[in-house]
Design an enzyme around this catalytic site. Structure first.
Site, short mmCIF file in Angstrom:
data_model
loop_
_atom_site.label_atom_id
_atom_site.label_comp_id
_atom_site.label_asym_id
_atom_site.label_seq_id
_atom_site.Cartn_x
_atom_site.Cartn_y
_atom_site.Cartn_z
N HIS A 1 41.15 44.42 34.81
CA HIS A 1 40.30 44.66 36.13
C HIS A 1 39.13 43.86 35.07
O HIS A 1 38.35 44.47 35.09
CB HIS A 1 40.20 46.21 36.78
CG HIS A 1 39.59 46.73 36.09
ND1 HIS A 1 39.80 48.38 36.10
CD2 HIS A 1 38.84 46.74 35.81
CE1 HIS A 1 39.05 49.11 35.21
NE2 HIS A 1 38.12 48.21 35.20
N HIS B 1 33.13 50.74 39.45
CA HIS B 1 31.97 51.24 38.91
C HIS B 1 30.51 50.99 39.62
O HIS B 1 30.10 50.27 40.30
CB HIS B 1 32.04 48.84 38.43
CG HIS B 1 33.38 48.98 37.99
ND1 HIS B 1 34.72 48.62 38.27
CD2 HIS B 1 34.00 48.84 36.10
CE1 HIS B 1 35.62 48.81 37.46
NE2 HIS B 1 35.19 48.46 36.45
N HIS C 1 35.82 44.37 26.11
CA HIS C 1 34.53 43.98 26.63
C HIS C 1 33.44 43.88 26.27
O HIS C 1 33.25 45.94 25.94
CB HIS C 1 34.62 43.35 27.82
CG HIS C 1 35.43 44.07 28.73
ND1 HIS C 1 35.62 45.15 29.25
CD2 HIS C 1 34.05 45.24 29.89
CE1 HIS C 1 36.10 46.18 30.20
NE2 HIS C 1 35.27 46.17 30.82
N GLU D 1 37.01 51.78 28.27
CA GLU D 1 38.36 52.23 29.87
C GLU D 1 39.85 52.04 28.84
O GLU D 1 40.67 52.07 29.64
CB GLU D 1 38.34 51.15 30.33
CG GLU D 1 36.56 50.67 31.24
CD GLU D 1 36.49 49.15 32.28
OE1 GLU D 1 35.26 49.29 32.86
OE2 GLU D 1 36.98 48.79 31.98
FE FE2 Z 1 36.06 47.93 34.75
#
Ligand code: FE2
Length: 422
Positions: free
Chosen positions: A12, A59, A195, A242
């Site tokens: 996502h 987030h 990431h 995540e």
């Molecule tokens: Fe995320």
């Protein structure tokens, strides 16, 4: 009985939502995102789940530092797009499934997972960026299935170990398998892959690790679950950790799975990947659904049906959300003032039903309890209408204040008002 049709994992990122909303489906730069997701979309269209248990993290949009919990299950009737700072995306709200959410909540708590429950808050890109690409939707038709969102608080450390996410998935499988309704359920794990979006290390990716992770997730998932979270950060970037939510999803599937699809694309900051799995072997619940139900309700059962007692369950909370939210808003000074000066306008603005308005107008305290209002919201209403807690207790028991006070050791009255009139 519910049927678990399979699971999918999907990254996502706001990139996906941007590409979707800006109509970049045929733009060569963005096209691989849509091409990679296409088989997932097709799988969902073919398997037609009634509900997706959607494991994601918010987030710092709806969930942030005021209260940050690890496993937060959505119990609401519906979920709209959250405003992440630039206004909410123009997509319709998606329906929730409070009944399934309650079943899952009882099942997970019985297995010693400490959940939190939420509703009335929007879903950010953690949920809607992939969903809006994977599922058809329109203002007229809505969405083709419901969701039970499971928000995992993975941004404020310490977080649970990867094994805890895996075990959560294992328990969740049993809860799904023992859900008595005849529905099809899919589970989604989102986030990552590698990431990092903050600090001097921002822009970190590790494509080699991403591929190794996907291989192991498919064929040897238990080899991943004792990797320390800090090691996952080193391997895949801080926010890439995540992927513990992919492990949760995988835990809900059978030990052996068929990997039906895999895609990988790294356009900018986040590796965008997707996978689809179906069970390759039976992995039935060790309990019958009757045994399971008896076990998960055992702790609360003695209080259910107890005369004059209304345990504030997840189902009550979801059903009476609107009026509870209205009454809870009394903690805001402007609302409180509005309540006193023009209740009708405020009730209209909050879309209360006639039944709900009447109960408040009539100060039908016991009626509100029967309806699903939690006492602690009545306690907020009382001082606004010039009453104390003892007035409410007496009314709920159908007694005069004086008679009720005779049942206490002291004949007093009080409220939560900071500066009550003497
Ligand atoms: Fe995320």
């Amino acid at each position: 009985m519910a049927q678990l049709v399979g699971g999918f994992a999907v990254s996502h990122t706001p990139t996906i939502a941007f590409a979707q909303d800006a109509g970049k489906q045929d733009d060569p730069v963005w096209k691989p995102i849509f091409e990679g997701f296409e088989p997932v979309k097709k799988w969902l269209a073919e398997t037609k789940p009634d509900v997706i248990i959607y494991v994601y993290n918010d987030h710092m949009t709806s969930f942030w530092m005021r209260h940050y919990s690890h496993f937060a299950i959505g119990i609401g009737e519906e979920y709209a797009a959250a405003d992440e700072g630039g206004g909410p995306r123009k997509i319709p709200p998606i329906k929730g499934d409070p009944q399934l959410a309650e079943h899952l909540a009882f099942g997970m708590v019985a297995d010693d997972f400490d959940l939190s429950y939420w509703q009335g808050m929007g879903l950010d890109h953690g949920a809607f960026s992939p969903l809006s690409v994977l599922l058809p939707h329109s203002d007229e038709e809505g969405w083709p299935c419901r969701i039970v969102p499971l928000q995992c608080g993975v941004l404020e450390l310490p977080i649970p170990k990867a094994r805890r996410f895996w075990n959560f998935g294992r328990s969740l499988r049993r809860a799904i398998q023992n859900y008595p309704a005849d529905i099809k359920v899919a589970i989604a794990g989102t986030g990552g892959l590698s990431h990092q979006v903050h600090g001097e290390r921002c822009g970190f990716n590790n494509v080699e690790w991403d591929h190794e992770f996907m291989d192991r997730l498919a064929h040897d998932p238990e080899s991943l679950i004792d990797i320390p979270v800090g090691e996952l950060v080193k391997l895949g970037g801080m926010e890439g950790a995540e992927i513990v939510m992919w492990m949760l999803m995988r835990g809900a599937l059978a030990p052996k799975v068929n990997e039906l699809h895999r895609s990988f694309f790294l356009p900018s900051m986040t590796s965008i990947a997707s996978m689809v799995f179906e069970d390759a072997e039976p992995d039935p619940s060790p309990e019958t659904k009757e045994e399971y139900a008896e076990r998960i309700y055992a702790d609360v059962a003695p209080a259910l049906g107890l005369e004059g007692t209304y345990p504030f369950t997840v189902t009550r909370s979801a059903k009476a959300w609107r009026i509870n939210n209205f009454l809870h808003s009394i903690v805001e000074p402007d609302f409180r003032e509005g309540f006193k000066t023009d209740f009708e306008a405020l009730a209209e603005e909050y879309a209360l039903t006639e039944e709900e308005k009447t109960m408040i107008r009539d100060l039908d305290w016991i009626g509100m309890i029967h309806y699903g209002v939690i006492f602690f919201n009545l306690e907020k209403l009382a001082p606004v209408v010039g009453l104390g807690n003892i007035d409410v207790y007496a009314a709920m028991k159908g007694m005069s204040v004086e008679d009720f006070q005779k049942t206490r050791n002291a004949a007093i009255n009080y409220s939560v008002e900071a500066e009550p009139a003497q």
